[in-house]
Design an enzyme around this catalytic site. Structure first.
Site: not given
Length: 313
Positions: A103, A140, A195, A277
């Site tokens: 992101h 995030e 992430h 993650e």
């Protein structure tokens, strides 16, 4: 009476004959012992890298133990001498690593652009998303960029050339197809996309996402499936050890490994690549870790150790 001053010369105790004898013996023994020690060190001694010698660096708990929600790396990311992956300076000379911080902090201001569709081989998908956040508002995007900075420092200490797909230096994105192209054109020896998840509360732990065997449209991952799995397995093992956390309790059947064929960043990659993650931002216990600068340093350490092990074969 005070015996303080430069003129005070306290009476000296008399030495016994036995003490004089011991002094003579020690004077004779010490030089010999010193020579023996020097010879032992010259020949290598016990610390020669054989069994029992610690060759890897210890994980650093540097950073702000109270959390660093602004996403700025702590001093440990560039100063701690122990916060480095095993191998020593120059171990990764000639290797190229691309870090893909998931992101972009400014994505939320460019919804039209990030909602536009791009081709990922199997289908079309949104260019990017805003990512998730903790209940307290730590995003995030801030988390991934902070870990990416720490990871870059660790890998550069090993001599690797490190490139980031974004460094909050563009208005949004890049889109997921461009993220893949950055790694491909580097050309990277390994790519890791960082992430943090946004699952339900109570769902905890990390997982590493591996590319499935995709051969459709502009996607062909068949050549990278095996090396990407190797990279992912090494990262999962080292991440668990460095952070002292467990694999996800909601995906991966406890292995910490998940294979997916719906992620453009993986489908369009032609070089070994995985996603990690690091934890679930929507769970309060995981969030307490993710918002800690000290823990983020451990996360970067674990990822870096997995990458170093992969690249050194």
């Amino acid at each position: 009476m005070s015996y303080v001053g430069p003129d005070f010369d306290p009476p000296r105790p008399r030495r016994s004959p036995l003490r004089r004898a011991l002094t003579v013996v020690l004077a004779a023994l010490v030089p010999g012992a010193l020579l023996g020690w020097l010879a032992f060190e010259t020949l290598g001694g016990a610390d020669d890298g054989g069994p029992g010698r610690a060759t890897g660096a210890t994980s650093s708990a540097a950073g702000s133990a109270g959390g660093d929600p602004d996403g700025k790396p702590g001093a440990s990311a560039s100063q701690s001498p122990t916060a480095s992956a095993p191998g020593g300076a120059g171990a990764l000379a000639g290797k190229v690593v691309v870090i893909d911080p998931g992101h972009n902090p400014a994505n939320f201001a460019h919804t039209a652009e990030i909602n536009s569709k791009v081709d990922i081989g199997t289908h079309k998908k949104e260019c990017d998303t805003t990512g998730t956040a903790t209940n307290s508002g730590y995003t995030e995007a801030a988390f991934t960029l902070d870990v990416a900075h720490r990871l870059r420092t660790l890998l550069e200490r090993q001599g690797a050339t490190v490139k980031l797909t974004q460094d909050a230096d563009r208005p949004y994105g890049p889109c997921i197809d461009e993220r893949a192209r950055i790694g491909n054109s580097a050309p990277a020896d390994a790519v890791v996309s960082v992430h943090a998840d946004g699952a339900a509360s109570g769902q905890r732990g990390f997982h590493v996402i591996l590319p499935g065997a995709v051969h459709e449209g502009g996607a062909d991952t068949r050549a990278i499936v095996a090396p990407s799995r190797e990279l992912g397995e090494l990262i999962a093992d080292d991440f668990a050890e460095s952070t002292d956390t467990s694999p996800s309790n909601y995906v991966g059947d406890g292995t910490g490994l998940v294979t997916r064929e719906d992620l453009g960043g993986l489908n369009l990659s032609t070089v070994p690549k995985v996603f990690i993650e690091c934890g679930n931002m929507r769970d309060s216990k995981d969030a307490a870790l993710l918002t800690s600068g000290a823990w983020r340093q451990k996360a970067a350490q674990g990822i870096s150790e997995g990458i170093v092990s992969f690249l050194r074969g």
